[in-house]
Design an enzyme around this catalytic site. Structure first.
Site, PDB file in Angstrom:
ATOM      1  N   VAL A  97      24.734 -48.992   5.876  1.00 47.01           N
ATOM      2  CA  VAL A  97      23.402 -48.754   6.454  1.00 47.01           C
ATOM      3  C   VAL A  97      22.282 -49.541   5.780  1.00 47.01           C
ATOM      4  CG1 VAL A  97      23.819 -46.485   7.445  1.00 47.01           C
ATOM      5  CG2 VAL A  97      23.094 -46.649   5.068  1.00 47.01           C
ATOM      6  N   THR A 115      32.248 -32.225  -3.597  1.00 45.06           N
ATOM      7  CA  THR A 115      32.554 -33.251  -2.576  1.00 45.06           C
ATOM      8  C   THR A 115      33.081 -34.498  -3.292  1.00 45.06           C
ATOM      9  OG1 THR A 115      30.444 -34.423  -2.683  1.00 45.06           O
ATOM     10  CG2 THR A 115      30.511 -32.459  -1.278  1.00 45.06           C
ATOM     11  N   ASP A 151      29.585 -44.504   8.861  1.00 51.39           N
ATOM     12  CA  ASP A 151      29.943 -44.427   7.443  1.00 51.39           C
ATOM     13  C   ASP A 151      30.415 -45.809   7.006  1.00 51.39           C
ATOM     14  OD1 ASP A 151      30.780 -41.715   5.522  1.00 51.39           O
ATOM     15  OD2 ASP A 151      31.389 -43.714   4.876  1.00 51.39           O
ATOM     16  N   TYR A 204      19.266 -42.162  -9.641  1.00 48.37           N
ATOM     17  CA  TYR A 204      19.609 -41.255  -8.528  1.00 48.37           C
ATOM     18  C   TYR A 204      18.559 -40.149  -8.400  1.00 48.37           C
ATOM     19  CZ  TYR A 204      22.141 -37.739  -5.820  1.00 48.37           C
ATOM     20  OH  TYR A 204      22.494 -36.800  -4.877  1.00 48.37           O
TER      21      TYR A 204
HETATM   22  N1  LIG Z   1      27.664 -33.425  -3.810  1.00 44.73           N
HETATM   23  C1  LIG Z   1      26.597 -33.048  -4.540  1.00 44.73           C
HETATM   24  O1  LIG Z   1      26.735 -32.480  -5.653  1.00 44.73           O
HETATM   25  C2  LIG Z   1      25.199 -33.287  -4.025  1.00 44.73           C
HETATM   26  C3  LIG Z   1      24.146 -32.625  -4.690  1.00 44.73           C
HETATM   27  C4  LIG Z   1      22.847 -32.847  -4.245  1.00 44.73           C
HETATM   28  C5  LIG Z   1      22.613 -33.696  -3.181  1.00 44.73           C
HETATM   29  N2  LIG Z   1      23.660 -34.317  -2.550  1.00 44.73           N
HETATM   30  C6  LIG Z   1      23.326 -35.212  -1.449  1.00 44.73           C
HETATM   31  O2  LIG Z   1      23.965 -34.770  -0.262  1.00 44.73           O
HETATM   32  C7  LIG Z   1      24.285 -35.906   0.547  1.00 44.73           C
HETATM   33  C8  LIG Z   1      25.746 -35.859   0.920  1.00 44.73           C
HETATM   34  O3  LIG Z   1      26.498 -35.888  -0.292  1.00 44.73           O
HETATM   35  P1  LIG Z   1      28.067 -35.647  -0.347  1.00 44.73           P
HETATM   36  O4  LIG Z   1      28.287 -34.859  -1.569  1.00 44.73           O
HETATM   37  O5  LIG Z   1      28.570 -35.176   0.954  1.00 44.73           O
HETATM   38  O6  LIG Z   1      28.555 -37.121  -0.649  1.00 44.73           O
HETATM   39  P2  LIG Z   1      29.865 -37.896  -0.215  1.00 44.73           P
HETATM   40  O7  LIG Z   1      30.019 -39.022  -1.177  1.00 44.73           O
HETATM   41  O8  LIG Z   1      30.997 -36.944  -0.032  1.00 44.73           O
HETATM   42  O9  LIG Z   1      29.451 -38.474   1.219  1.00 44.73           O
HETATM   43  C9  LIG Z   1      28.519 -39.518   1.370  1.00 44.73           C
HETATM   44  C10 LIG Z   1      29.039 -40.444   2.461  1.00 44.73           C
HETATM   45  O10 LIG Z   1      28.093 -41.501   2.616  1.00 44.73           O
HETATM   46  C11 LIG Z   1      28.805 -42.695   2.817  1.00 44.73           C
HETATM   47  N3  LIG Z   1      27.984 -43.838   2.411  1.00 44.73           N
HETATM   48  C12 LIG Z   1      27.587 -44.150   1.158  1.00 44.73           C
HETATM   49  N4  LIG Z   1      26.894 -45.296   1.165  1.00 44.73           N
HETATM   50  C13 LIG Z   1      26.825 -45.708   2.444  1.00 44.73           C
HETATM   51  C14 LIG Z   1      26.254 -46.836   3.094  1.00 44.73           C
HETATM   52  N5  LIG Z   1      25.592 -47.779   2.388  1.00 44.73           N
HETATM   53  N6  LIG Z   1      26.382 -46.961   4.428  1.00 44.73           N
HETATM   54  C15 LIG Z   1      27.060 -46.012   5.139  1.00 44.73           C
HETATM   55  N7  LIG Z   1      27.637 -44.933   4.585  1.00 44.73           N
HETATM   56  C16 LIG Z   1      27.527 -44.780   3.250  1.00 44.73           C
HETATM   57  C17 LIG Z   1      30.051 -42.541   1.939  1.00 44.73           C
HETATM   58  O11 LIG Z   1      31.112 -43.412   2.336  1.00 44.73           O
HETATM   59  C18 LIG Z   1      30.385 -41.075   2.093  1.00 44.73           C
HETATM   60  O12 LIG Z   1      31.328 -40.838   3.119  1.00 44.73           O
HETATM   61  C19 LIG Z   1      23.873 -37.138  -0.261  1.00 44.73           C
HETATM   62  O13 LIG Z   1      22.595 -37.555   0.152  1.00 44.73           O
HETATM   63  C20 LIG Z   1      23.812 -36.620  -1.674  1.00 44.73           C
HETATM   64  O14 LIG Z   1      22.923 -37.371  -2.485  1.00 44.73           O
HETATM   65  C21 LIG Z   1      24.954 -34.125  -2.939  1.00 44.73           C
END
Ligand SMILES: NC(=O)c1ccc[n+]([C@@H]2O[C@H](COP(=O)([O-])OP(=O)(O)OC[C@H]3O[C@@H](n4cnc5c(N)ncnc54)[C@H](O)[C@@H]3O)[C@@H](O)[C@H]2O)c1
Length: 253
Positions: free
Chosen positions: A72, A199, A47, A164
């Site tokens: 990443v 989240t 992360d 996005y």
């Molecule tokens: N939460 C929602 O409403 C939702 C809806 C649809 C899809 N998603 C997708 O689900 C997945 C998880 O989402 P989430 O809600 O748990 O998000 P989140 O923000 O809680 O977690 C994402 C994590 O990725 C890490 N991260 C971001 N950029 C990074 C980088 N460049 N290098 C390393 N780590 C990095 C962040 O620090 C974070 O801990 C994502 O792909 C998101 O697009 C989320």
């Protein structure tokens, strides 16, 4: 008759002896990590945030699992993750950038900067890490890759901007592209597309219009993570190239 090997029936998720690499340990990633660990996996969690910035990280057993703080999108990080993938059984990519887009002027420098960052994190790094994983897993006889897409990539989304949503559409397409090439090498590539989930990603954003969601509410991360963990488990060994929707019914394929 079929020639399936005579395996015992699956009694649930079993990650015994498996090394799972999880990219992104926010809401959904962390819940998925907990499920994999509880079912026997050894985890490498990557992360951009330090473990100490993520209170829930303290729940992961430091003696058994590792947490690497990395961005990443950086080539050095990707090469390091490539080394971790050499003995990985599953790769789960949950990292994403979800910017506040609506105010962006299309011709501004800010738009181009945001465009590059969204695409670098959400699809660029995903492509590079997934392809490294396919090569490493194929060399060891197989493995599984799960990439997080989004309902936004299906129908535009309730909260997301154009960048996005478009990046997540690209994730869905890439899943199918890679799966066609990875399946013959024993590697399952699938995508899990959540609906709006409570989240850190959506913290501070305007609330979603839940009257548009048939379930009448947004999801909790522990309602998304079980499906992610299942796709990363050996039980999903005949699922290839799917985008699995977990979204309270707002989009049905
Ligand atoms: N939460 C929602 O409403 C939702 C809806 C649809 C899809 N998603 C997708 O689900 C997945 C998880 O989402 P989430 O809600 O748990 O998000 P989140 O923000 O809680 O977690 C994402 C994590 O990725 C890490 N991260 C971001 N950029 C990074 C980088 N460049 N290098 C390393 N780590 C990095 C962040 O620090 C974070 O801990 C994502 O792909 C998101 O697009 C989320």
């Amino acid at each position: 008759m079929n020639d399936m090997p005579n395996r015992p029936p699956h009694m649930g998720l079993d990650f015994t002896g498996q090394h799972v690499v999880i990219i992104g340990a926010g809401g959904i990633g962390y819940e998925t990590a907990r499920i994999c660990a509880a079912n026997g996996a050894r985890l490498s969690i990557i992360d951009i945030a330090d473990k100490s910035e993520t209170p829930r990280a303290n729940l992961v057993d430091a003696d058994r699992h590792s947490w690497l703080k990395m961005d990443v999108t950086e080539t050095a990080s990707q090469l390091r993750i490539g080394e971790l993938l050499e003995d990985a059984d599953a790769l789960i990519i949950t990292s994403a950038y979800f910017p506040d887009e609506p105010a962006l002027e299309l011709m501004s420098d800010e738009w181009f900067t945001t465009f590059r960052r969204v695409m670098d994190v959400n699809i660029g790094a995903t492509m590079r890490l997934s392809q490294l994983a396919v090569a490493a897993m194929a060399a060891r006889g197989g493995g599984r890759i799960v990439i997080l897409g989004s309902v936004a990539g299906r129908m535009g989304g309730l909260l997301s901007g154009a960048l996005y949503a478009s990046s997540k559409g690209a994730v869905h397409t890439f899943t199918r592209w890679l799966s066609l090439r990875a399946a013959p090498r024993g590697v399952n590539v699938n995508c899990l597309a959540p609906g709006v989930t409570d989240t850190p990603m959506i913290a501070g954003r305007p609330p979603a219009d839940t009257s548009r969601i048939p379930a009448g509410r947004i999801a909790q991360p522990n309602e998304i993570a079980p499906a992610v963990a299942f796709l990363a488990s050996p039980a999903a060994g005949y699922i290839h190239g799917q985008v699995i929707d977990v979204n309270g019914g707002i989009w049905m394929s």
